[in-house]
Structures are given as C-alpha cells and as structure tokens.
Enzyme design. Structure first.
Site, mmCIF file in Angstrom:
data_model
loop_
_atom_site.group_PDB
_atom_site.id
_atom_site.type_symbol
_atom_site.label_atom_id
_atom_site.label_comp_id
_atom_site.label_asym_id
_atom_site.label_seq_id
_atom_site.Cartn_x
_atom_site.Cartn_y
_atom_site.Cartn_z
ATOM 1 N N ASP A 6 0.865 -1.186 0.000
ATOM 2 C CA ASP A 6 0.000 0.000 0.000
ATOM 3 C C ASP A 6 0.895 1.228 0.000
ATOM 4 O O ASP A 6 1.546 1.536 0.997
ATOM 5 C CB ASP A 6 -0.906 -0.021 1.233
ATOM 6 C CG ASP A 6 -1.672 1.276 1.423
ATOM 7 O OD1 ASP A 6 -2.032 1.902 0.408
ATOM 8 O OD2 ASP A 6 -1.907 1.667 2.585
ATOM 9 N N VAL A 7 0.934 1.931 -1.128
ATOM 10 C CA VAL A 7 1.771 3.128 -1.257
ATOM 11 C C VAL A 7 0.936 4.347 -0.906
ATOM 12 O O VAL A 7 0.086 4.787 -1.685
ATOM 13 C CB VAL A 7 2.341 3.267 -2.683
ATOM 14 C CG1 VAL A 7 3.227 4.512 -2.776
ATOM 15 C CG2 VAL A 7 3.133 2.022 -3.074
ATOM 16 N N GLY A 8 1.150 4.886 0.292
ATOM 17 C CA GLY A 8 0.444 6.073 0.732
ATOM 18 C C GLY A 8 1.310 7.311 0.582
ATOM 19 O O GLY A 8 2.486 7.228 0.211
ATOM 20 N N ASN A 9 0.741 8.462 0.890
ATOM 21 C CA ASN A 9 1.485 9.709 0.754
ATOM 22 C C ASN A 9 2.615 9.830 1.766
ATOM 23 O O ASN A 9 3.600 10.527 1.515
ATOM 24 C CB ASN A 9 0.537 10.897 0.906
ATOM 25 C CG ASN A 9 -0.390 11.055 -0.276
ATOM 26 O OD1 ASN A 9 0.057 11.313 -1.388
ATOM 27 N ND2 ASN A 9 -1.681 10.873 -0.061
ATOM 28 N N THR A 13 3.388 0.768 3.102
ATOM 29 C CA THR A 13 3.109 -0.301 4.059
ATOM 30 C C THR A 13 3.001 -1.624 3.318
ATOM 31 O O THR A 13 2.311 -1.717 2.296
ATOM 32 C CB THR A 13 1.796 -0.032 4.816
ATOM 33 O OG1 THR A 13 1.867 1.262 5.430
ATOM 34 C CG2 THR A 13 1.560 -1.075 5.886
ATOM 35 N N ALA A 108 -7.047 4.450 -5.245
ATOM 36 C CA ALA A 108 -6.910 2.999 -5.136
ATOM 37 C C ALA A 108 -6.985 2.538 -3.692
ATOM 38 O O ALA A 108 -7.552 1.479 -3.388
ATOM 39 C CB ALA A 108 -5.589 2.562 -5.767
ATOM 40 N N ASP A 109 -6.427 3.339 -2.769
ATOM 41 C CA ASP A 109 -6.447 2.946 -1.357
ATOM 42 C C ASP A 109 -7.870 2.886 -0.816
ATOM 43 O O ASP A 109 -8.216 2.002 -0.018
ATOM 44 C CB ASP A 109 -5.595 3.912 -0.531
ATOM 45 C CG ASP A 109 -6.001 5.372 -0.699
ATOM 46 O OD1 ASP A 109 -6.641 5.720 -1.713
ATOM 47 O OD2 ASP A 109 -5.668 6.178 0.193
ATOM 48 N N THR A 184 0.998 24.372 26.922
ATOM 49 C CA THR A 184 0.909 24.378 25.465
ATOM 50 C C THR A 184 0.800 22.991 24.851
ATOM 51 O O THR A 184 -0.063 22.746 24.002
ATOM 52 C CB THR A 184 2.128 25.113 24.878
ATOM 53 O OG1 THR A 184 2.152 26.454 25.361
ATOM 54 C CG2 THR A 184 2.064 25.136 23.355
#
Length: 262
Positions: A6-9, A13, A108-109, A184
């Site tokens: 799975d090629v994500g931005n 993975t 595609a994802d 913060t």
C-alpha cells in the site's frame, strides 16, 4: 506467498500473506526518492530479517496514490523478486461497484479499504481511514461505493499547526490526561485528538442520516485510528490491517488473470 503493498502519501506499508494468514508487516517512508535497486534491495533485506525468504514470494499486488514512485518500485520488484506485480487500477476486478459521479477519481487505497470493509464486515459499512487524509467512505448493502468524505488527517493538521505558528512546538499526537489543558503541549494534543473525535462522530452521524443507513457498521483503520477508536462508541471496530487484507482479497479475485498473463 503474497506480498501486498500500500503506497500512501507518507508511508509504503507492506504485508506478507501465506493464504489468509498475515505473517508480518513493515513500512518505509514514501517521500525519500529511491532507485529500483534500492527498492528491491530494501524489500529483500526486510523480508530476510523477518525470516521470510524472498524467493518464496510468488505474487505481489500494489495499490498506490503516489504515481511518481511506481516505475522504480515495480522495476525493483521485477528485478529482485522476479514477479510482475498486479496494480490496483481501472478495470481490475474488485467486487465493488462505484456509483459516484466520477469513479476514476476514487483513490486505489479507498477502493481497497471498501473491498475489505464490505467483505469482512458486511454492508452497509462506513470505512474510516486515519491517514495523511482522514477519509470516510460509504459502501451500501449490495457492495456499492456510494459516497466519500475527505478531511485533513490528524498528523497533517498537527504539522500545519506547528509549522505555521512560530511559538508552537512539534508534539506527539496522543490523548492528554484531561481536556482542561494547562500548558501548550497538552492544549495542542487536546485540540487535535478531541477535535478528531468530534469530527469523526459528527461526520458518521450525518452520513448515516443522509444515506438512511442508520445502522451502518463503522470500521476504522490507519495508524492514528487506534487512538480515536478507543475514545468513541461511533466506531464499531478498529482494524489496522484492513488495507492489506483488501489487497489480498483483490489479488485472489484476479488470480486467474494474473496467472494467465504470467
């Protein structure tokens, strides 16, 4: 064995399956440019480290939302694993019918997640993927991809926050001890995490109302999804391997085709 990718931005993975059993997962960053040799060598090295012989990989399937790396990645796989990967693209058999205005615009994802969500959990189902973007996709009772919502991912929102505000530090994204923050870091954590919980609950509620699928199951995936799923009753199941299982399911739907083309 089947290697699913799975090629994500943000990350690539990968998972290795022996039939339905997931033997292991691993990741590498997407942003770093790599040659085909670097991809091939890295993948083989990780497989060997996990006690998986690269020669035992006899099939590969890839879903990608980053076209720029695909030539090097596929070339590396062919060169080092001696396998021509199946790419999730227009025309591939998924078992999901897309009824949006422009089906070609669906990543595609998201299609892969829809396949896994529907086949593993039934329909109607809302699949929420907490990635670079947070996506909400509605799959109807008959396996139709009916609608989708896209929002900034939690980490993407965080990077924008501390990247644009000079006085705000980069922080770990986690639920603080209390929403009543007194400094913060915890105030930023509260805003990001509780804001994501509120967004998730509201969008799911509105999708159910607008679609009429008031009892639609909700399945979440993606790295930060575990944090959100633990804090809301709106999510029925958290499945970290949903996308990899979707790739596995799609591969077997197209197996005869891949065998016939070599």
């Amino acid at each position: 064995m089947l290697l699913t990718i799975d090629v994500g931005n943000t990350n690539v993975t990968m998972g290795v399956f022996d039939e339905e059993e997931l033997l292991g997962t691993f990741r590498m960053t997407t942003k770093r440019p790599r040659t085909s040799d670097e991809y091939g060598f890295t993948i083989c090295g990780i497989l060997e480290y996990r006690d998986i012989c690269p020669k035992d990989i006899d099939a590969v399937i890839i879903a990608s939302v980053v076209p720029d790396i695909m030539h090097s990645l596929t070339s590396g796989i062919i060169k080092y694993l001696d396998v021509r990967p199946l790419i999730v693209s227009v025309g591939i058999k998924t078992g999901i019918r897309i009824v949006t205005e422009n089906p070609k615009q669906i990543g595609a994802d998201r299609i892969v997640d829809a396949v896994a969500g529907y086949e593993l959990y039934g329909g109607p189902v809302i699949v929420v993927d907490f990635g670079t973007a947070t996506t909400y996709d509605l799959i109807g009772p008959n396996g139709t991809f009916e609608a989708g919502v896209t929002a900034p991912g939690i980490e993407t929102a965080g990077r924008s926050l501390w990247g644009e505000a000079a006085m705000l530090p980069a922080i770990e994204i986690r639920k603080p001890d209390s929403i009543l923050a007194k400094e913060t870091v915890s105030s930023m954590q509260a805003g990001l995490v509780y804001g994501a919980i509120g967004q998730t609950e509201y969008i799911i509620r509105k999708i159910r109302e607008a679609s009429g699928y008031t009892e639609a199951k909700v399945v979440a995936t993606g790295g930060l999804g575990k944090i959100i799923a633990a804090e809301t009753d709106s999510i029925d199941a958290y499945d970290p391997d949903l996308t990899l299982n979707g790739l596995r399911l799609i591969y077997y739907k197209n197996r005869s085709k891949t065998l016939s083309t070599g």
